[in-house]
Enzyme design. Structure first.
Site, PDB file in Angstrom:
ATOM      1  N   LYS A  13       0.745  -1.112   0.117  1.00 42.46           N
ATOM      2  CA  LYS A  13       0.008  -0.132   0.009  1.00 42.46           C
ATOM      3  C   LYS A  13       0.783   1.181  -0.115  1.00 42.46           C
ATOM      4  O   LYS A  13       0.705   2.307  -0.776  1.00 42.46           O
ATOM      5  CB  LYS A  13      -0.864   0.028   1.294  1.00 42.46           C
ATOM      6  CG  LYS A  13      -1.892  -1.248   1.276  1.00 42.46           C
ATOM      7  CD  LYS A  13      -2.799  -1.096   2.469  1.00 42.46           C
ATOM      8  CE  LYS A  13      -2.005  -1.111   3.782  1.00 42.46           C
ATOM      9  NZ  LYS A  13      -1.264  -2.692   4.152  1.00 42.46           N
ATOM     10  N   ARG A  89      -9.054   0.552   9.664  1.00 41.69           N
ATOM     11  CA  ARG A  89      -8.635  -0.670   9.934  1.00 41.69           C
ATOM     12  C   ARG A  89      -9.743  -1.668  10.694  1.00 41.69           C
ATOM     13  O   ARG A  89      -9.476  -2.584  10.590  1.00 41.69           O
ATOM     14  CB  ARG A  89      -7.355  -0.603  10.529  1.00 41.69           C
ATOM     15  CG  ARG A  89      -6.127  -1.104   9.721  1.00 41.69           C
ATOM     16  CD  ARG A  89      -4.947  -0.829  10.733  1.00 41.69           C
ATOM     17  NE  ARG A  89      -3.930  -1.486  10.519  1.00 41.69           N
ATOM     18  CZ  ARG A  89      -2.794  -1.187   9.918  1.00 41.69           C
ATOM     19  NH1 ARG A  89      -2.754   0.184   9.387  1.00 41.69           N
ATOM     20  NH2 ARG A  89      -1.617  -1.962   9.390  1.00 41.69           N
ATOM     21  N   ARG A 128      11.612  -6.008   4.280  1.00 44.91           N
ATOM     22  CA  ARG A 128      11.486  -4.630   4.164  1.00 44.91           C
ATOM     23  C   ARG A 128      12.404  -3.771   4.996  1.00 44.91           C
ATOM     24  O   ARG A 128      12.760  -4.454   6.090  1.00 44.91           O
ATOM     25  CB  ARG A 128       9.905  -4.236   4.847  1.00 44.91           C
ATOM     26  CG  ARG A 128       9.853  -2.803   4.867  1.00 44.91           C
ATOM     27  CD  ARG A 128       8.245  -2.296   4.971  1.00 44.91           C
ATOM     28  NE  ARG A 128       7.566  -2.912   5.952  1.00 44.91           N
ATOM     29  CZ  ARG A 128       6.349  -3.001   6.207  1.00 44.91           C
ATOM     30  NH1 ARG A 128       5.397  -2.327   5.168  1.00 44.91           N
ATOM     31  NH2 ARG A 128       5.679  -3.567   7.221  1.00 44.91           N
ATOM     32  N   ARG A 161      11.760  -2.518  10.570  1.00 52.86           N
ATOM     33  CA  ARG A 161      10.829  -2.096  11.931  1.00 52.86           C
ATOM     34  C   ARG A 161      10.667  -3.107  12.766  1.00 52.86           C
ATOM     35  O   ARG A 161      10.917  -4.443  12.519  1.00 52.86           O
ATOM     36  CB  ARG A 161       9.511  -2.180  11.011  1.00 52.86           C
ATOM     37  CG  ARG A 161       9.228  -0.740  10.309  1.00 52.86           C
ATOM     38  CD  ARG A 161       7.925  -0.463   9.561  1.00 52.86           C
ATOM     39  NE  ARG A 161       6.866  -1.178  10.161  1.00 52.86           N
ATOM     40  CZ  ARG A 161       5.877  -1.147   9.422  1.00 52.86           C
ATOM     41  NH1 ARG A 161       5.269  -0.504   8.441  1.00 52.86           N
ATOM     42  NH2 ARG A 161       4.589  -1.582  10.244  1.00 52.86           N
ATOM     43  N   ARG A 172      -0.247  -9.690  13.346  1.00 50.26           N
ATOM     44  CA  ARG A 172      -0.960  -8.739  12.640  1.00 50.26           C
ATOM     45  C   ARG A 172      -1.679  -9.339  11.302  1.00 50.26           C
ATOM     46  O   ARG A 172      -2.782  -8.725  10.865  1.00 50.26           O
ATOM     47  CB  ARG A 172       0.195  -7.682  11.657  1.00 50.26           C
ATOM     48  CG  ARG A 172       1.017  -6.843  12.731  1.00 50.26           C
ATOM     49  CD  ARG A 172       2.296  -6.368  12.419  1.00 50.26           C
ATOM     50  NE  ARG A 172       2.192  -5.699  11.144  1.00 50.26           N
ATOM     51  CZ  ARG A 172       3.624  -5.574  10.146  1.00 50.26           C
ATOM     52  NH1 ARG A 172       4.463  -6.267  10.802  1.00 50.26           N
ATOM     53  NH2 ARG A 172       3.470  -4.762   9.326  1.00 50.26           N
TER      54      ARG A 172
HETATM   55  P1  ADP Z   1       2.304  -2.037   3.210  1.00 50.17           P
HETATM   56  O1  ADP Z   1       2.382  -0.531   3.089  1.00 50.17           O
HETATM   57  O2  ADP Z   1       1.125  -2.539   2.603  1.00 50.17           O
HETATM   58  O3  ADP Z   1       2.366  -2.612   4.633  1.00 50.17           O
HETATM   59  P2  ADP Z   1       4.881  -1.806   1.615  1.00 50.17           P
HETATM   60  O4  ADP Z   1       4.431  -0.802   0.775  1.00 50.17           O
HETATM   61  O5  ADP Z   1       5.589  -1.156   2.915  1.00 50.17           O
HETATM   62  O6  ADP Z   1       3.645  -2.560   2.137  1.00 50.17           O
HETATM   63  O7  ADP Z   1       5.621  -2.871   0.910  1.00 50.17           O
HETATM   64  C1  ADP Z   1       6.184  -4.080   1.783  1.00 50.17           C
HETATM   65  C2  ADP Z   1       7.419  -4.425   1.265  1.00 50.17           C
HETATM   66  O8  ADP Z   1       7.392  -4.926   0.020  1.00 50.17           O
HETATM   67  C3  ADP Z   1       8.527  -3.377   1.119  1.00 50.17           C
HETATM   68  O9  ADP Z   1       9.982  -3.761   1.492  1.00 50.17           O
HETATM   69  C4  ADP Z   1       8.339  -2.994  -0.339  1.00 50.17           C
HETATM   70  O10 ADP Z   1       9.618  -2.515  -0.823  1.00 50.17           O
HETATM   71  C5  ADP Z   1       8.053  -4.226  -1.147  1.00 50.17           C
HETATM   72  N1  ADP Z   1       7.091  -4.267  -2.196  1.00 50.17           N
HETATM   73  C6  ADP Z   1       5.918  -3.327  -2.275  1.00 50.17           C
HETATM   74  N2  ADP Z   1       5.146  -3.879  -3.438  1.00 50.17           N
HETATM   75  C7  ADP Z   1       6.025  -4.428  -3.844  1.00 50.17           C
HETATM   76  C8  ADP Z   1       5.851  -5.342  -5.234  1.00 50.17           C
HETATM   77  N3  ADP Z   1       4.634  -5.298  -6.143  1.00 50.17           N
HETATM   78  N4  ADP Z   1       6.825  -6.352  -5.635  1.00 50.17           N
HETATM   79  C9  ADP Z   1       7.534  -6.330  -4.901  1.00 50.17           C
HETATM   80  N5  ADP Z   1       8.038  -6.021  -3.768  1.00 50.17           N
HETATM   81  C10 ADP Z   1       7.065  -5.066  -3.099  1.00 50.17           C
HETATM   82  P1  AMP Z   2       1.287   0.078   9.101  1.00 57.65           P
HETATM   83  O1  AMP Z   2       2.466   0.965   8.885  1.00 57.65           O
HETATM   84  O2  AMP Z   2       0.239   0.127   8.445  1.00 57.65           O
HETATM   85  O3  AMP Z   2       2.018  -1.393   8.885  1.00 57.65           O
HETATM   86  O4  AMP Z   2       0.846   0.143  10.934  1.00 57.65           O
HETATM   87  C1  AMP Z   2       2.042  -0.414  11.621  1.00 57.65           C
HETATM   88  C2  AMP Z   2       1.060  -0.481  13.037  1.00 57.65           C
HETATM   89  O5  AMP Z   2       0.588   0.752  13.447  1.00 57.65           O
HETATM   90  C3  AMP Z   2      -0.044  -1.255  13.055  1.00 57.65           C
HETATM   91  O6  AMP Z   2       0.326  -2.808  13.188  1.00 57.65           O
HETATM   92  C4  AMP Z   2      -0.826  -0.853  14.159  1.00 57.65           C
HETATM   93  O7  AMP Z   2      -0.434  -1.270  15.455  1.00 57.65           O
HETATM   94  C5  AMP Z   2      -0.976   0.698  13.994  1.00 57.65           C
HETATM   95  N1  AMP Z   2      -1.845   1.189  13.052  1.00 57.65           N
HETATM   96  C6  AMP Z   2      -1.561   1.782  12.154  1.00 57.65           C
HETATM   97  N2  AMP Z   2      -2.937   2.264  11.597  1.00 57.65           N
HETATM   98  C7  AMP Z   2      -3.896   1.872  12.415  1.00 57.65           C
HETATM   99  C8  AMP Z   2      -5.170   2.046  12.456  1.00 57.65           C
HETATM  100  N3  AMP Z   2      -5.885   2.660  11.273  1.00 57.65           N
HETATM  101  N4  AMP Z   2      -5.976   1.671  13.474  1.00 57.65           N
HETATM  102  C9  AMP Z   2      -5.172   0.924  14.715  1.00 57.65           C
HETATM  103  N5  AMP Z   2      -4.140   0.866  14.529  1.00 57.65           N
HETATM  104  C10 AMP Z   2      -3.024   1.566  13.330  1.00 57.65           C
END
Ligand code: ADP
Ligand code: AMP
Length: 215
Positions: A13, A89, A128, A161, A172
């Protein structure tokens, strides 16, 4: 355009939002990024959020919804359109977001749901890396930085992270299935849902998303 991005942790995302926000002139609003910034600055809100974020649980609805309301009401860039990432969420968050946006006369137009398979999600989350300074997201194999451990954009140090470990990822995913997945139906009923195959490589996901939004 006002868009909500849905999908499991690690579906991509944040990566997609970063890739299309400039094309579409939208503000990227990530509750995860906002919470991590508050935690980094050790603010009262960050201290409150820390235990939930580190265990992979959800921060209370009331707290995150207040953050989002504040952002939407006070950031002038939000008025031009936004990409919401990681919020809502829960069903309660989705309903409250609708109320806030109706009051502001800027309802959600589309929700893009990123579907990804479990093995892809696990590979993405465990690899990541995030920049400590600017929050840019990399992946050790899929999207490596030019210089290992260093951000291409600002030269900051990359870190993993604390919630990207296997035990927390399992939690999660459970939280996603139980609390977040029902939102998909909520937006489907409103006729606002578009579903994307996010297993594809990033450029293809970006093209699919733009095609869906512009078509
Ligand atoms: P989210 O915001 O849904 O948690 P991220 O955008 O942080 O996911 O992406 C998770 C990991 O996957 C990151 O390390 C990113 O670089 C990688 N990633 C994201 N989209 C793709 C894709 N389409 N193909 C390969 N790797 C990806
Ligand atoms: P993310 O960066 O989206 O993976 O979020 C990391 C963490 O932040 C999640 O696992 C939750 O603990 C918290 N968090 C982020 N967004 C929300 C939300 N909309 N509601 C509750 N917790 C959240």
């Amino acid at each position: 355009m006002r868009i909500v991005l849905l999908g499991p942790p690690g579906a991509g995302k944040g990566t997609l939002a970063t890739a299309i926000k400039d094309n579409l002139g939208l503000l990227h609003i990530s509750t995860g990024d906002i919470l991590r910034e508050e935690m980094k600055n050790n603010t009262p809100l960050g201290q409150e959020a820390k235990r939930y974020v580190e265990s992979g649980g959800l921060v209370p609805d009331e707290l995150v919804t207040r953050l989002i309301k504040n952002k939407l009401e006070n950031d002038p860039k939000a008025k031009k359109g936004f990409l919401m990432d990681g919020f809502p969420r829960t069903l309660k968050q989705a309903q409250d977001l609708d109320k806030i946006l109706v009051d502001l006369k800027m309802p959600v137009e589309w929700t893009l749901c990123l579907e990804a398979s479990l093995d892809v999600i696990l590979q993405r989350l465990t690899g990541r890396r995030v920049c400590k300074s600017c929050g840019a997201v990399y992946h050790v194999k899929n999207m490596p930085s030019k210089k290992e451990g260093i951000c291409d954009k600002c030269g900051g140090v990359l870190y993993q992270r604390t919630d990207d470990n296997e035990a927390t990822i399992t939690n999660r995913m459970k939280v996603y299935t139980e609390s977040t997945k029902p939102i998909i139906e909520y937006y489907k009923t409103q006729g606002k849902l578009k579903v994307l195959n996010a297993d594809k490589e990033a450029q293809e996901v970006k093209e699919l998303a733009l095609k869906n939004l512009n078509g």
